[in-house]
Design an enzyme around this catalytic site. Structure first.
Site, short mmCIF file in Angstrom:
data_model
loop_
_atom_site.label_atom_id
_atom_site.label_comp_id
_atom_site.label_asym_id
_atom_site.label_seq_id
_atom_site.Cartn_x
_atom_site.Cartn_y
_atom_site.Cartn_z
N ASP A 1 9.47 2.84 -0.50
CA ASP A 1 8.41 3.54 0.24
C ASP A 1 8.62 3.24 1.72
O ASP A 1 8.22 2.20 2.22
CB ASP A 1 7.03 3.08 -0.23
CG ASP A 1 5.94 3.82 0.53
OD1 ASP A 1 4.75 3.62 0.19
OD2 ASP A 1 6.26 4.58 1.47
N LYS B 1 4.71 9.73 8.51
CA LYS B 1 4.45 9.24 9.87
C LYS B 1 5.45 9.79 10.90
O LYS B 1 5.31 10.90 11.38
CB LYS B 1 4.42 7.70 9.86
CG LYS B 1 3.31 7.13 8.95
CD LYS B 1 3.28 5.63 8.92
CE LYS B 1 2.33 5.11 7.86
NZ LYS B 1 0.98 4.86 8.34
N TYR C 1 0.86 -1.18 0.00
CA TYR C 1 0.00 0.00 0.00
C TYR C 1 0.89 1.23 0.00
O TYR C 1 1.83 1.32 0.80
CB TYR C 1 -0.90 0.02 1.23
CG TYR C 1 -1.82 1.23 1.32
CD1 TYR C 1 -1.59 2.22 2.28
CD2 TYR C 1 -2.90 1.38 0.48
CE1 TYR C 1 -2.44 3.33 2.37
CE2 TYR C 1 -3.75 2.48 0.56
CZ TYR C 1 -3.50 3.46 1.52
OH TYR C 1 -4.34 4.55 1.61
P1 KE4 Z 1 -0.89 8.37 4.26
O1 KE4 Z 1 -1.37 9.05 3.02
O2 KE4 Z 1 -1.97 7.52 4.90
O3 KE4 Z 1 -0.21 9.31 5.25
O4 KE4 Z 1 0.31 7.36 3.86
C1 KE4 Z 1 0.06 6.39 2.87
C2 KE4 Z 1 1.08 5.27 3.00
C3 KE4 Z 1 2.11 5.20 2.10
N1 KE4 Z 1 3.04 4.23 2.17
C4 KE4 Z 1 3.02 3.32 3.16
C5 KE4 Z 1 4.08 2.26 3.22
C6 KE4 Z 1 1.99 3.36 4.14
O5 KE4 Z 1 1.98 2.43 5.12
C7 KE4 Z 1 1.01 4.36 4.07
C8 KE4 Z 1 -0.13 4.46 5.05
N2 KE4 Z 1 -0.24 3.39 5.99
C9 KE4 Z 1 -1.56 3.06 6.43
C10 KE4 Z 1 -1.39 2.03 7.54
N3 KE4 Z 1 -1.31 0.72 7.02
C11 KE4 Z 1 -2.37 4.23 6.83
C12 KE4 Z 1 -3.52 3.94 7.76
C13 KE4 Z 1 -4.82 4.46 7.20
O6 KE4 Z 1 -5.02 4.36 5.98
O7 KE4 Z 1 -5.63 4.93 8.02
#
Ligand code: KE4
Length: 435
Positions: free
Chosen positions: A241, A269, A146
């Protein structure tokens, strides 16, 4: 164990009237595990409290940012001071330079940084940078990884997309994903074949160096080096990533742990200390393609926000303290060992699979090996849900999905470890009835 939930129930009903699903990010709605999500009132250190007064040992950690624990005094004091100086200017500040210097000092592959406001923005921008810098259009991503919810990457995605069964979302036109190629995680031959078939069209291989969005799936031995070699051979960029693994697995993230040098890194994060911050980092040679120096457009009203930069600077200062990662490793290993013992005590030792990389860990309700999306999604979701609720009722808050990670913070101490393991003995027993 009965836990009072009436206030969260009322809050959830009210929220669903004006917020789709009552949440602002789908995984929070408990769709995968059922029940009512606790509405959080406050958090401090390793513990959360909900609006019904229940307290939990927290392993969601805001899905990664809270590596120090919640509301760390030094971060709070720094932010309180910064807020009084204004919350956003739309103009450059020295804080952005200082945080970029701290990131570049920690991550050898990064010479320059562009801050954004989320991981999605960071990865979307990194993909555009790779395409702009190479003049190529194809991107290879792994099934089950993801990378945020940008159209071109919502293809067989993990995390909430996987949890909700929409790894490839409606609303994304075929054209948006026509240049997105897929390969199973940990499958080097599949990446090699894609690069050979689309020779000279592949701009980048985009990968989570440790997959954390289909549960935690570590890279197989040689996998990351293999991706590095394939990208070098085919003139494609390797994008790590590290939104989740950056500053989580070491000061230099997964690339520091595994000794692989990507061309582009995305972060998020932790570098915002829980405030909305993402980043793209690479060599000056690559980054100079971004506007205003280069033609690859990238922008953001709140990018480099002074309060968020302050939270990030305070957080990274604390991460650089001697012994930080060694202590986190000790606590994480103790939790992992205790969970494994609890599962074995419930007779599950060959029916669940534990993975841990540093302070990211998870338990799949599937027999080993779990190496990719296919083997991860073979997990027994009903058993996970039973385990999840048994832990929640005993004051241990896990992410409400089999396809997320547990995150340990520096604030988790022996009391939290003991409570977690004790709860796990009963929770695995509850899950065992469904396996
Ligand atoms: P955000 O747009 O949610 O800040 O980041 C996206 C993203 C990009 N790359 C990686 C490896 C990530 O894990 C994420 C976001 N992680 C999820 C948790 N598995 C966000 C939680 C959510 O969607 O509420």
């Amino acid at each position: 164990m009965t836990r009072k939930t009436s206030n969260s129930q009322a809050a959830f009903e009210r929220a669903r009237n004006v917020l789709v699903g009552g949440v602002n990010s789908p995984v929070r709605a408990f769709a995968a595990v059922g029940g009512v999500p606790p509405f959080i009132a406050k958090a401090r250190g390793a513990r959360l409290s909900d609006v019904d007064g229940n307290e939990y040992v927290d392993y969601v950690a805001a899905y990664g940012p809270a590596i120090l624990g919640h509301a760390h005094e030094e971060v709070v004091v720094a932010m309180a001071k910064a807020v009084r100086l204004g919350t956003s200017y739309g103009a450059p500040t020295q804080l952005e330079t200082q945080l970029a210097e701290a990131v570049a000092a920690a991550v050898p592959s990064i010479e320059q940084v562009r801050f954004v406001s989320s991981g999605t923005e960071a990865v979307m921008s990194a993909v555009r940078l790779a395409r702009g810098a190479t003049g190529r259009s194809k991107i290879i991503k792994c099934v089950g990884c993801y990378h945020g919810h940008a159209d071109s990457l919502l293809v067989q995605a993990g995390s909430g997309a996987l949890t909700l069964g929409v790894p490839s979302s409606p609303g994304v036109p075929a054209g948006a994903t026509a240049d997105t190629l897929l390969a199973p995680y940990n499958d080097l031959p599949a990446v090699r074949a894609a690069m050979e078939e689309h020779e000279a069209q592949v701009a980048a291989m985009l990968v989570e160096p440790v997959a954390g969005n289909m549960g935690v799936v570590p890279p197989a031995d040689g996998y990351l080096q293999g991706l590095r070699d394939l990208c070098t051979r085919h003139g494609a960029m390797l994008i790590f990533d590290e939104v989740m693994t950056g500053f989580r697995l070491s000061l230099a993230g997964a690339q520091g742990l595994f000794g692989i040098r990507p061309d582009i890194t995305t972060l998020g994060k932790i570098i915002g200390g829980g405030m909305p911050v993402g980043a793209v980092g690479a060599s000056r040679e690559i980054m100079k393609n971004f506007s205003p120096e280069g033609p690859v457009y990238q922008a953001g009203t709140l990018s480099g926000n002074p309060v968020a930069m302050t939270a990030g600077l305070a957080t990274l200062r604390l991460l650089r303290e001697d012994g930080f990662y060694e202590n986190l490793e000790k606590t994480s290993a103790a939790i992992d060992a205790g969970l494994r013992q609890a599962a074995a005590a419930a007779g599950l030792q060959n029916r669940v699979t534990f993975h841990r990389v540093g302070s990211m860990l998870c338990c799949f309700f599937a027999p080993p090996p779990v190496v990719d999306y296919k083997t991860a999604t073979a997990s027994n979701k009903a058993a996970f849900a039973a385990y999840f609720h048994a832990m929640l009722d005993r004051g241990v808050y896990l992410a409400p999905s089999q396809f997320e990670a547990m995150f340990v913070s520096a604030a988790h101490g022996s009391a939290e470890v003991d409570q977690t393991i004790q709860a796990a003995h009963e929770a695995f027993a509850a899950a065992a009835k469904l396996l």
